[in-house]
Design a protein around this motif. Structure first.
Motif, PDB file in Angstrom:
ATOM      1  N   ALA A  90      -6.305  15.568  -3.722  1.00 35.55           N
ATOM      2  CA  ALA A  90      -7.319  15.183  -2.752  1.00 35.55           C
ATOM      3  C   ALA A  90      -7.928  16.436  -2.161  1.00 35.55           C
ATOM      4  CB  ALA A  90      -6.717  14.314  -1.655  1.00 35.55           C
ATOM      5  N   SER A  91      -9.183  16.311  -1.759  1.00 36.64           N
ATOM      6  CA  SER A  91      -9.862  17.424  -1.109  1.00 36.64           C
ATOM      7  C   SER A  91     -10.728  16.893   0.017  1.00 36.64           C
ATOM      8  CB  SER A  91     -10.713  18.204  -2.115  1.00 36.64           C
ATOM      9  OG  SER A  91     -11.738  17.379  -2.658  1.00 36.64           O
ATOM     10  N   ARG A  92     -10.941  17.740   0.993  1.00 38.56           N
ATOM     11  CA  ARG A  92     -11.803  17.401   2.131  1.00 38.56           C
ATOM     12  C   ARG A  92     -12.769  18.560   2.331  1.00 38.56           C
ATOM     13  NH1 ARG A  92      -9.751  15.006   7.973  1.00 38.56           N
ATOM     14  NH2 ARG A  92     -11.817  14.890   8.955  1.00 38.56           N
ATOM     15  N   PRO A  93     -13.844  18.556   1.560  1.00 38.27           N
ATOM     16  CA  PRO A  93     -14.779  19.676   1.640  1.00 38.27           C
ATOM     17  C   PRO A  93     -15.634  19.681   2.903  1.00 38.27           C
ATOM     18  CG  PRO A  93     -15.564  18.021   0.098  1.00 38.27           C
ATOM     19  CD  PRO A  93     -14.193  17.599   0.521  1.00 38.27           C
ATOM     20  N   GLN A  94     -15.825  18.527   3.485  1.00 42.78           N
ATOM     21  CA  GLN A  94     -16.580  18.408   4.738  1.00 42.78           C
ATOM     22  C   GLN A  94     -15.802  17.532   5.709  1.00 42.78           C
ATOM     23  OE1 GLN A  94     -20.820  17.523   4.282  1.00 42.78           O
ATOM     24  NE2 GLN A  94     -20.659  17.967   2.085  1.00 42.78           N
ATOM     25  N   ASP A  95     -16.195  17.592   6.963  1.00 46.77           N
ATOM     26  CA  ASP A  95     -15.450  16.905   8.023  1.00 46.77           C
ATOM     27  C   ASP A  95     -15.247  15.422   7.741  1.00 46.77           C
ATOM     28  OD1 ASP A  95     -16.114  15.766  11.341  1.00 46.77           O
ATOM     29  OD2 ASP A  95     -14.212  16.520  10.566  1.00 46.77           O
ATOM     30  N   ARG A  96     -16.286  14.766   7.199  1.00 43.86           N
ATOM     31  CA  ARG A  96     -16.219  13.322   7.040  1.00 43.86           C
ATOM     32  C   ARG A  96     -16.264  12.893   5.579  1.00 43.86           C
ATOM     33  NH1 ARG A  96     -21.091  12.110  10.950  1.00 43.86           N
ATOM     34  NH2 ARG A  96     -21.690  14.104  10.083  1.00 43.86           N
ATOM     35  N   LEU A 111       0.840  -1.198   0.000  1.00 45.35           N
ATOM     36  CA  LEU A 111       0.000   0.000   0.000  1.00 45.35           C
ATOM     37  C   LEU A 111       0.875   1.248   0.000  1.00 45.35           C
ATOM     38  CD1 LEU A 111      -1.929  -2.233   1.220  1.00 45.35           C
ATOM     39  CD2 LEU A 111      -3.153  -0.339   2.236  1.00 45.35           C
ATOM     40  N   GLN A 112       0.563   2.151  -0.902  1.00 48.18           N
ATOM     41  CA  GLN A 112       1.290   3.405  -1.006  1.00 48.18           C
ATOM     42  C   GLN A 112       0.398   4.524  -0.479  1.00 48.18           C
ATOM     43  OE1 GLN A 112       1.813   4.927  -5.015  1.00 48.18           O
ATOM     44  NE2 GLN A 112       3.806   5.803  -4.497  1.00 48.18           N
ATOM     45  N   LEU A 113       0.861   5.223   0.536  1.00 50.18           N
ATOM     46  CA  LEU A 113       0.099   6.346   1.069  1.00 50.18           C
ATOM     47  C   LEU A 113       0.161   7.506   0.092  1.00 50.18           C
ATOM     48  CD1 LEU A 113      -1.479   7.620   3.439  1.00 50.18           C
ATOM     49  CD2 LEU A 113       0.731   8.352   4.361  1.00 50.18           C
ATOM     50  N   LEU A 114      -1.012   7.989  -0.321  1.00 49.96           N
ATOM     51  CA  LEU A 114      -1.082   9.096  -1.267  1.00 49.96           C
ATOM     52  C   LEU A 114      -1.315  10.429  -0.555  1.00 49.96           C
ATOM     53  CD1 LEU A 114      -3.377   7.458  -3.979  1.00 49.96           C
ATOM     54  CD2 LEU A 114      -0.881   7.598  -3.975  1.00 49.96           C
ATOM     55  N   PHE A 115      -2.361  10.474   0.244  1.00 46.95           N
ATOM     56  CA  PHE A 115      -2.736  11.701   0.941  1.00 46.95           C
ATOM     57  C   PHE A 115      -3.273  11.347   2.320  1.00 46.95           C
ATOM     58  CE2 PHE A 115      -2.526  14.375  -2.795  1.00 46.95           C
ATOM     59  CZ  PHE A 115      -2.888  13.544  -3.835  1.00 46.95           C
ATOM     60  N   TYR A 116      -3.125  12.295   3.241  1.00 43.40           N
ATOM     61  CA  TYR A 116      -3.838  12.179   4.497  1.00 43.40           C
ATOM     62  C   TYR A 116      -4.285  13.569   4.928  1.00 43.40           C
ATOM     63  CZ  TYR A 116       0.281  13.644   7.218  1.00 43.40           C
ATOM     64  OH  TYR A 116       1.350  14.338   7.746  1.00 43.40           O
ATOM     65  N   SER A 117      -5.320  13.562   5.758  1.00 42.90           N
ATOM     66  CA  SER A 117      -5.931  14.827   6.179  1.00 42.90           C
ATOM     67  C   SER A 117      -6.305  14.742   7.652  1.00 42.90           C
ATOM     68  CB  SER A 117      -7.183  15.102   5.339  1.00 42.90           C
ATOM     69  OG  SER A 117      -7.888  16.200   5.861  1.00 42.90           O
ATOM     70  N   VAL A 118      -5.950  15.787   8.388  1.00 41.09           N
ATOM     71  CA  VAL A 118      -6.288  15.845   9.814  1.00 41.09           C
ATOM     72  C   VAL A 118      -7.445  16.788  10.075  1.00 41.09           C
ATOM     73  CG1 VAL A 118      -3.963  15.189  10.490  1.00 41.09           C
ATOM     74  CG2 VAL A 118      -4.559  17.612  10.297  1.00 41.09           C
ATOM     75  N   GLY A 119      -7.966  17.438   9.028  1.00 42.50           N
ATOM     76  CA  GLY A 119      -9.094  18.333   9.216  1.00 42.50           C
ATOM     77  C   GLY A 119      -9.571  18.902   7.891  1.00 42.50           C
ATOM     78  N   ILE A 120     -10.697  19.578   7.926  1.00 40.17           N
ATOM     79  CA  ILE A 120     -11.281  20.157   6.709  1.00 40.17           C
ATOM     80  C   ILE A 120     -10.261  21.075   6.046  1.00 40.17           C
ATOM     81  CG2 ILE A 120     -13.077  21.675   5.802  1.00 40.17           C
ATOM     82  CD1 ILE A 120     -14.885  20.723   8.026  1.00 40.17           C
ATOM     83  N   GLY A 121     -10.067  20.851   4.748  1.00 36.85           N
ATOM     84  CA  GLY A 121      -9.167  21.705   3.991  1.00 36.85           C
ATOM     85  C   GLY A 121      -7.697  21.459   4.225  1.00 36.85           C
ATOM     86  N   ILE A 135      -4.721  19.024   3.732  1.00 35.09           N
ATOM     87  CA  ILE A 135      -4.317  17.857   2.965  1.00 35.09           C
ATOM     88  C   ILE A 135      -2.797  17.780   2.937  1.00 35.09           C
ATOM     89  CG2 ILE A 135      -4.463  16.636   0.764  1.00 35.09           C
ATOM     90  CD1 ILE A 135      -7.192  17.120   2.003  1.00 35.09           C
ATOM     91  N   SER A 136      -2.273  16.613   3.253  1.00 38.50           N
ATOM     92  CA  SER A 136      -0.837  16.373   3.126  1.00 38.50           C
ATOM     93  C   SER A 136      -0.613  15.342   2.042  1.00 38.50           C
ATOM     94  CB  SER A 136      -0.255  15.871   4.447  1.00 38.50           C
ATOM     95  OG  SER A 136      -0.360  16.841   5.441  1.00 38.50           O
TER      96      SER A 136
END
Lengths: 115, 109
Positions: A66-72, A44-54, A56-57
């Motif tokens: 990747a995007s995180r427009p909402q909390d979940r 498994l290759q980690l692509l992105f991770y997110s700790v909160g809305i907006g 992105i690492s």
């Protein structure tokens, strides 16, 4: 209880076409969210991770975003797919914070074939 | 993020034989997690080890964390066909969790 939904389950896309994979988590708030990719027979290759809305690492430079427009809600996108983007894409969530208990719960995965 | 080396990469065993996979890190780990991925499926969390020298058992599976917290092992006693899959160990305790290639276990009936 917490559940994670990921869709679509499978898709076949031509080279150069756009991509959108969606992942949602229910039953928890402010989760850490992850996108992984697994090539056939590989790890498994980690692509992105997110700790909160907006927030992105990105771990690997590529033509994906990747995007995180909402909390979940966590979305994986591409404007133009490459053959090398084929693979099994997995979304996962874990509890927030640095407690040392970041157990990952995975979605069922999205199998992408780029032709 | 911290990463570990897992060996062997592949293992074929006859049903009923034992199986062991090892994880080694050059640095001290806060904890280590084990996951199993069945063919065609997604990884599923098995266990987390936190304490130095910790040993945990789940039926035929025995997990160990080294005294120095730099290595870990998973041992399966008397393998069954249901044990087929890839076993991953990953260092926990960080927001970015890296999986290696794992150990792919094939059980021959």
């Amino acid at each position: 209880s917490q559940t994670i939904h990921q869709w679509p389950a499978t898709l076949v896309q031509p080279v150069g076409s756009p991509l959108s994979l969606e992942c949602t988590v229910e039953g928890t708030s402010n989760p850490n969210l992850y996108w992984y990719r697994q090539a056939a027979g590989r790890g498994l290759q980690l692509l992105f991770y997110s700790v909160g809305i907006g927030q992105i690492s990105s771990e690997v430079p590529q033509n994906l975003s990747a995007s995180r427009p909402q909390d979940r809600q966590f979305i994986l996108s591409s404007k133009k797919l490459l053959l090398s983007d084929s693979g099994f894409y997995l979304c996962a969530w874990s509890l927030a914070g640095f407690s040392g208990a970041n157990v990952l719960t995975f979605g069922a995965g999205s199998r992408l074939t780029v032709l | 993020g911290q990463q570990v080396m897992q060996i062997p990469q592949y293992q074929h065993v006859q049903e009923g034989e034992d199986f062991t996979t090892y994880c080694n890190s050059s640095t001290t780990l806060s904890n280590i997690q084990w996951y199993k991925q069945r063919p065609g499926g997604h990884p599923v969390f098995l266990i987390q080890l936190v304490k130095s020298g910790e040993v945990k058992k789940q039926k035929r599976l025995t997990f160990q964390f080294g005294e120095a917290k730099k290595n870990s092992s998973l041992h399966i006693t008397a393998t069954q066909t249901t044990d087929v899959g890839t076993y991953f160990c990953i260092p926990g305790g960080a927001n970015n969790l890296f999986f290696g290639t794992g150990t792919r276990l094939t059980v021959i009936p």
